[in-house]
Scaffold this motif. Structure first.
Motif, PDB file in Angstrom:
ATOM      1  N   MET A   1      61.689  35.568  -4.377  1.00  0.00           N
ATOM      2  CA  MET A   1      60.526  36.251  -3.855  1.00  0.00           C
ATOM      3  C   MET A   1      59.582  36.511  -5.025  1.00  0.00           C
ATOM      4  N   ASN A   2      58.333  36.165  -4.826  1.00  0.00           N
ATOM      5  CA  ASN A   2      57.355  36.448  -5.870  1.00  0.00           C
ATOM      6  C   ASN A   2      56.630  37.756  -5.548  1.00  0.00           C
ATOM      7  N   ALA A   3      55.746  38.166  -6.454  1.00  0.00           N
ATOM      8  CA  ALA A   3      55.065  39.453  -6.310  1.00  0.00           C
ATOM      9  C   ALA A   3      54.242  39.518  -5.023  1.00  0.00           C
ATOM     10  N   GLN A   4      53.565  38.444  -4.685  1.00  0.00           N
ATOM     11  CA  GLN A   4      52.741  38.429  -3.476  1.00  0.00           C
ATOM     12  C   GLN A   4      53.605  38.567  -2.219  1.00  0.00           C
ATOM     13  N   GLU A   5      54.742  37.890  -2.196  1.00  0.00           N
ATOM     14  CA  GLU A   5      55.661  38.007  -1.050  1.00  0.00           C
ATOM     15  C   GLU A   5      56.225  39.426  -0.945  1.00  0.00           C
ATOM     16  N   LEU A   6      56.507  40.032  -2.072  1.00  0.00           N
ATOM     17  CA  LEU A   6      57.002  41.410  -2.078  1.00  0.00           C
ATOM     18  C   LEU A   6      55.979  42.347  -1.444  1.00  0.00           C
ATOM     19  N   ILE A   7      54.736  42.237  -1.861  1.00  0.00           N
ATOM     20  CA  ILE A   7      53.690  43.101  -1.306  1.00  0.00           C
ATOM     21  C   ILE A   7      53.528  42.852   0.188  1.00  0.00           C
ATOM     22  N   LYS A   8      53.577  41.598   0.623  1.00  0.00           N
ATOM     23  CA  LYS A   8      53.472  41.299   2.063  1.00  0.00           C
ATOM     24  C   LYS A   8      54.616  41.945   2.830  1.00  0.00           C
ATOM     25  N   THR A   9      55.806  41.908   2.273  1.00  0.00           N
ATOM     26  CA  THR A   9      56.961  42.538   2.922  1.00  0.00           C
ATOM     27  C   THR A   9      56.766  44.040   3.026  1.00  0.00           C
ATOM     28  N   LEU A  10      56.306  44.644   1.960  1.00  0.00           N
ATOM     29  CA  LEU A  10      56.093  46.097   1.973  1.00  0.00           C
ATOM     30  C   LEU A  10      54.958  46.476   2.919  1.00  0.00           C
ATOM     31  N   GLU A  11      53.942  45.648   3.009  1.00  0.00           N
ATOM     32  CA  GLU A  11      52.851  45.912   3.954  1.00  0.00           C
ATOM     33  C   GLU A  11      53.322  45.752   5.401  1.00  0.00           C
ATOM     34  N   TRP A  12      54.304  44.882   5.622  1.00  0.00           N
ATOM     35  CA  TRP A  12      54.837  44.663   6.967  1.00  0.00           C
ATOM     36  C   TRP A  12      55.587  45.894   7.458  1.00  0.00           C
ATOM     37  N   ARG A  13      56.280  46.592   6.553  1.00  0.00           N
ATOM     38  CA  ARG A  13      57.130  47.710   6.914  1.00  0.00           C
ATOM     39  C   ARG A  13      56.321  48.907   7.401  1.00  0.00           C
ATOM     40  N   TYR A  14      56.818  49.554   8.416  1.00  0.00           N
ATOM     41  CA  TYR A  14      56.220  50.783   8.940  1.00  0.00           C
ATOM     42  C   TYR A  14      57.323  51.559   9.640  1.00  0.00           C
ATOM     43  N   ALA A  15      57.073  52.814   9.945  1.00  0.00           N
ATOM     44  CA  ALA A  15      58.069  53.639  10.645  1.00  0.00           C
ATOM     45  C   ALA A  15      57.947  53.369  12.143  1.00  0.00           C
ATOM     46  N   THR A  16      58.916  52.696  12.683  1.00  0.00           N
ATOM     47  CA  THR A  16      58.902  52.338  14.094  1.00  0.00           C
ATOM     48  C   THR A  16      59.203  53.573  14.929  1.00  0.00           C
ATOM     49  N   LYS A  17      58.327  53.884  15.835  1.00  0.00           N
ATOM     50  CA  LYS A  17      58.513  55.071  16.679  1.00  0.00           C
ATOM     51  C   LYS A  17      59.096  54.723  18.041  1.00  0.00           C
ATOM     52  N   ILE A  18      58.903  53.483  18.487  1.00  0.00           N
ATOM     53  CA  ILE A  18      59.437  53.056  19.786  1.00  0.00           C
ATOM     54  C   ILE A  18      60.208  51.758  19.573  1.00  0.00           C
ATOM     55  N   PHE A  19      61.498  51.800  19.875  1.00  0.00           N
ATOM     56  CA  PHE A  19      62.346  50.622  19.780  1.00  0.00           C
ATOM     57  C   PHE A  19      62.581  50.051  21.176  1.00  0.00           C
ATOM     58  N   ASN A  20      62.722  48.740  21.235  1.00  0.00           N
ATOM     59  CA  ASN A  20      63.105  48.079  22.472  1.00  0.00           C
ATOM     60  C   ASN A  20      64.626  48.168  22.564  1.00  0.00           C
ATOM     61  N   PRO A  21      65.168  48.960  23.508  1.00  0.00           N
ATOM     62  CA  PRO A  21      66.622  49.141  23.573  1.00  0.00           C
ATOM     63  C   PRO A  21      67.377  47.864  23.935  1.00  0.00           C
ATOM     64  N   ASN A  22      66.666  46.827  24.347  1.00  0.00           N
ATOM     65  CA  ASN A  22      67.318  45.563  24.712  1.00  0.00           C
ATOM     66  C   ASN A  22      67.410  44.588  23.546  1.00  0.00           C
ATOM     67  N   ARG A  23      66.750  44.882  22.432  1.00  0.00           N
ATOM     68  CA  ARG A  23      66.804  44.003  21.262  1.00  0.00           C
ATOM     69  C   ARG A  23      67.885  44.492  20.315  1.00  0.00           C
ATOM     70  N   ARG A  24      68.629  43.568  19.749  1.00  0.00           N
ATOM     71  CA  ARG A  24      69.733  43.887  18.856  1.00  0.00           C
ATOM     72  C   ARG A  24      69.524  43.213  17.505  1.00  0.00           C
ATOM     73  N   ILE A  25      69.929  43.886  16.462  1.00  0.00           N
ATOM     74  CA  ILE A  25      69.946  43.282  15.131  1.00  0.00           C
ATOM     75  C   ILE A  25      71.114  42.303  15.101  1.00  0.00           C
ATOM     76  N   PRO A  26      70.876  41.069  14.653  1.00  0.00           N
ATOM     77  CA  PRO A  26      71.998  40.125  14.546  1.00  0.00           C
ATOM     78  C   PRO A  26      73.109  40.703  13.664  1.00  0.00           C
ATOM     79  N   GLU A  27      74.346  40.457  14.048  1.00  0.00           N
ATOM     80  CA  GLU A  27      75.501  41.043  13.362  1.00  0.00           C
ATOM     81  C   GLU A  27      75.518  40.732  11.867  1.00  0.00           C
ATOM     82  N   ALA A  28      75.177  39.500  11.504  1.00  0.00           N
ATOM     83  CA  ALA A  28      75.177  39.131  10.079  1.00  0.00           C
ATOM     84  C   ALA A  28      74.140  39.956   9.311  1.00  0.00           C
ATOM     85  N   ASP A  29      72.971  40.181   9.911  1.00  0.00           N
ATOM     86  CA  ASP A  29      71.946  40.994   9.267  1.00  0.00           C
ATOM     87  C   ASP A  29      72.391  42.444   9.160  1.00  0.00           C
ATOM     88  N   TRP A  30      73.024  42.951  10.226  1.00  0.00           N
ATOM     89  CA  TRP A  30      73.499  44.336  10.193  1.00  0.00           C
ATOM     90  C   TRP A  30      74.557  44.530   9.114  1.00  0.00           C
TER      91      TRP A  30
END
Length: 160
Positions: A1-30
């Motif tokens: 990951m380069n510096a530009q990709e890092l900033i894009k990732t950090l800009e993508w992140r936000y505090a999610t207030k509403i989750f879709n209860p039907n979506r699951r994190i893949p087990e490998a990612d969890w």
């Protein structure tokens, strides 16, 4: 990951207030996110915390009732409770140093000055200051896990 990709990732992140209860994190990612907690940095390396992966819906419902009824507690696909230790002892330091000896292959004697410094630093704190320090350690792990989740493009929300 380069510096530009890092900033894009950090800009993508936000505090999610509403989750879709039907979506699951893949087990490998969890599993990778749970491992990130074990690999999280901490002051002095002591990792004076415990993490609880809460999967039982009834427990999550109980936690929601004492969490200002915030829907993220029950609607997110996964929930981790971050727990701070309330105590600190020389036995904790000894276990930590034994692990260093095991992993790094150094002698216990080579860690004597480090042991003394840890005991001195932690022992010099009043009970209130020690409690606050232990609580802040958990926030390091929380931020680390949330950053790792952002790298995987997984939504998160910290609740206190």
């Amino acid at each position: 990951m380069n510096a530009q990709e890092l900033i894009k990732t950090l800009e993508w992140r936000y505090a999610t207030k509403i989750f879709n209860p039907n979506r699951r994190i893949p087990e490998a990612d969890w599993n990778a996110l749970l491992e990130s907690l074990h690999l999280s940095p901490s002051s002095l390396g002591l990792q004076m915390w415990k993490f609880i992966d809460v999967r039982e819906p009834s427990v999550r419902a109980e936690l929601r009732s004492v969490s200002w009824d915030q829907p993220q507690v029950t609607d997110s696909s996964h929930l981790v409770v971050f727990c701070a230790r309330r105590d600190f002892s020389t036995e904790d330091v000894q276990r930590y140093l034994e692990r260093i000896v095991e992993v790094r292959g150094v002698t216990m004697e080579s860690l004597n000055l480090y042991r003394d410094r840890i005991v001195e630093l932690a022992g010099s704190k009043s009970p209130d200051v020690l409690k606050a320090w232990l609580e802040r350690q958990v926030y390091i792990a929380l931020g680390f896990m949330m950053s790792c989740a952002a790298n995987l493009r997984i939504d998160t929300c910290a609740l206190e």
